[in-house]
Design an enzyme around this catalytic site. Structure first.
Site, PDB file in Angstrom:
ATOM      1  N   CYS A 113       0.834  -1.197   0.000  1.00  0.00           N
ATOM      2  CA  CYS A 113       0.000   0.000   0.000  1.00  0.00           C
ATOM      3  C   CYS A 113       0.870   1.249   0.000  1.00  0.00           C
ATOM      4  CB  CYS A 113      -0.883   0.050   1.249  1.00  0.00           C
ATOM      5  SG  CYS A 113      -1.930  -1.386   1.524  1.00  0.00           S
ATOM      6  N   ASP A 157      22.290  36.530 -12.697  1.00  0.00           N
ATOM      7  CA  ASP A 157      20.950  36.760 -13.235  1.00  0.00           C
ATOM      8  C   ASP A 157      20.407  38.100 -12.731  1.00  0.00           C
ATOM      9  OD1 ASP A 157      18.461  35.088 -14.491  1.00  0.00           O
ATOM     10  OD2 ASP A 157      17.780  36.403 -12.873  1.00  0.00           O
TER      11      ASP A 157
END
Length: 496
Positions: free
Chosen positions: A36, A444
């Site tokens: 499960c 950046d």
């Protein structure tokens, strides 16, 4: 049981039915013979009766069948394979991308630079099963998707899922799901069969929280006409798959849950597993948002950003070679400019679809075609054109490898060896092409602007948010360029 799993921690997750661990491991119950997901709603088994496995394949190999109630094969994948950079993780990424189906175990081992025996030993030592068992589990999952979402004859399902024979298909489905293929189709909950001809509709699950609308908006804002399409809700694009191009349309789950609805039109059904794996990577569906938010949310500089957008994801590309070329085209130009240049490249060198699908007309050109192409009509500078050609040649020759199992450090180093590719471009490829969760973009401008607003420095940020720097990048981009994101602006964004 995997040697890396902590039984006590796993059992605590099972007793609390903690869905955050779904996909991280699987619980096998000796008294019932089933396995499960940790959040299964069934009565919690006694600790002495359970074992824990890091993959469904290992549970199946130990003789357990999938629980019909919690459907453990439908959970998000383990984020561990995207985070880790070792050989086992790289092998898992390649198996998920269908490498065993295409090249067998010899091909998988060769891509990783190991012998078949060495690779088998590494996988068995950690996971309990070898590459064939892992690929078999993936075939079973693909078969279930086809059984439950199409009206295809079972023989077509068997071969589309990668099985060598109908008998092998029947035996595997019975072993894994304890149902025959016909019984599995009859028992399918909420099946979505009967859609448009030739189209499969799938639900791609994620770990909550997940803002599918924001991920799709980001992808849509970068959409290249002819290759991609964005209508404000649904993002569509052409996928270049091993057996022919495909078109996928992605939209937020209609029930508002942590999922995305995918509508796939495939040239060859046997590419379904690869298409699903690449869409999951593109949408960052297997990430562990709790782990990311725990680290980034604890930093005073990012706390408000994380609180405003819990579960932030990093949208990636389904094709890292394509992303590398697009990163070069996007150097020192706006998003709109990059889209224009990429659209010209697509029309000049891309592979036309047999028939357009809406506005989608081409697959992105492969490296071999780009390496020999005349790019004079694209409008690139001479230096930029030479960089694209050199990159394409390096990708085609294998000097730069960006496949799902690529060693990320080696890939970045080989990219930087290509004339015209610097640290920012190579890092962007790692972040959005290789889906590396721990990438910083040096220099950046949008990040610098956000960092200035937050009172941090580029140098400081490059180390403080490990191992989730890629997610920090997305939070900071949202602060600098809110038009690419759905989240509400924060009060201090006026400075940006």
């Amino acid at each position: 049981m995997s040697r890396l799993l902590d039984p006590e921690r796993c059992y605590r997750a099972v007793t609390s039915r903690d869905a955050r661990f779904d996909g991280w491991f699987f619980t096998a119950v000796a008294t019932t013979g089933i396995y499960c997901r940790p959040s299964c709603p069934a009565r919690t088994p006694l600790a002495r009766n359970v074992s824990f496995f890091s993959t469904a394949a290992a549970a199946q190999g130990a003789g357990y069948r999938a629980c019909r109630r919690c459907r453990p094969d439908a959970v998000p994948g383990s984020p561990e394979w995207d985070v880790r950079a070792d050989v086992v993780a790289r092998a898992m990424r390649l198996i998920g991308d269908g490498e065993v189906e295409r090249g067998g175990v010899p091909g998988l081992a060769a891509r990783l630079g190991y012998s078949e025996r060495q690779l088998h030993r590494l996988l068995v030592d950690e996971l309990g099963v070898g590459p064939l068992a892992l690929a078999r589990a993936q075939r079973a999952q693909t078969a279930r998707l086809l059984i439950e979402t199409t009206d295809l004859p079972m023989a077509d399902v068997a071969f589309a899922a990668g099985f060598a024979s109908i008998r092998q298909f029947n035996d595997t489905v019975r072993e894994v799901f304890a149902l025959t293929p016909t019984e599995l189709r009859r028992a399918a909950p909420g099946a979505t069969r009967g859609g448009p001809p030739g189209e499969l509709t799938l639900r791609l699950a994620a770990r909550a929280p997940y803002d599918g609308a924001e991920v799709l908006l980001f992808l849509g804002a970068h959409a290249v006409p002819g290759l991609e399409e964005w209508d404000g809700t649904t993002f569509a694009r052409v996928l270049d798959l091993p057996h022919g191009p495909a078109v996928v349309r992605l939209s937020p789950s209609p029930d508002g849950g942590a999922a995305v609805t995918a509508r796939l039109r495939l040239t060859a059904l046997r590419d379904l597993g690869v298409a699903v794996a690449r869409c999951r990577r593109m949408l960052d569906l297997d990430a562990d948002p709790a782990a990311v938010d725990d680290v980034l949310g604890a930093d005073p500089a990012l706390a408000a950003l994380v609180a405003a957008a819990p579960g932030c994801r990093v949208p990636a590309s389904p094709d890292a070679d394509e992303l590398a070329v697009r990163a070069v085209l996007g150097q020192q130009v706006s998003v709109a400019g990059a889209r224009t240049l990429t659209g010209r490249l697509l029309r000049a060198v891309g592979t036309p679809l047999a028939e357009p699908v809406g506005t989608l007309t081409h697959a992105f050109p492969r490296p071999a075609a780009l390496a020999d192409a005349d790019l004079s009509a694209v409008g690139l500078t001479g230096a930029r054109s030479r960089t694209v050609t050199a990159l394409a040649a390096a990708l085609d020759a294998g000097r730069v490898s960006l496949d799902a199992g690529a060693d990320r450090e080696t890939a970045v180093a080989s990219l930087r060896a290509v004339p015209g590719i610097g640290p920012w471009t190579a890092s962007l490829v790692a972040l959005r092409g290789l889906a590396d969760p721990d990438v910083w973009l040096p220099g950046d401008l949008a990040l610098r602007r956000s960092l200035a607003t937050l009172g941090s420095s580029d140098t400081d940020a490059a180390t403080r948010w490990r191992p989730w720097r890629s997610y920090a990048v997305l939070h900071l981009w949202a602060l600098a360029v809110p038009s690419l994101f759905t989240r509400h602006p924060l009060p201090d964004r006026s400075a940006s």
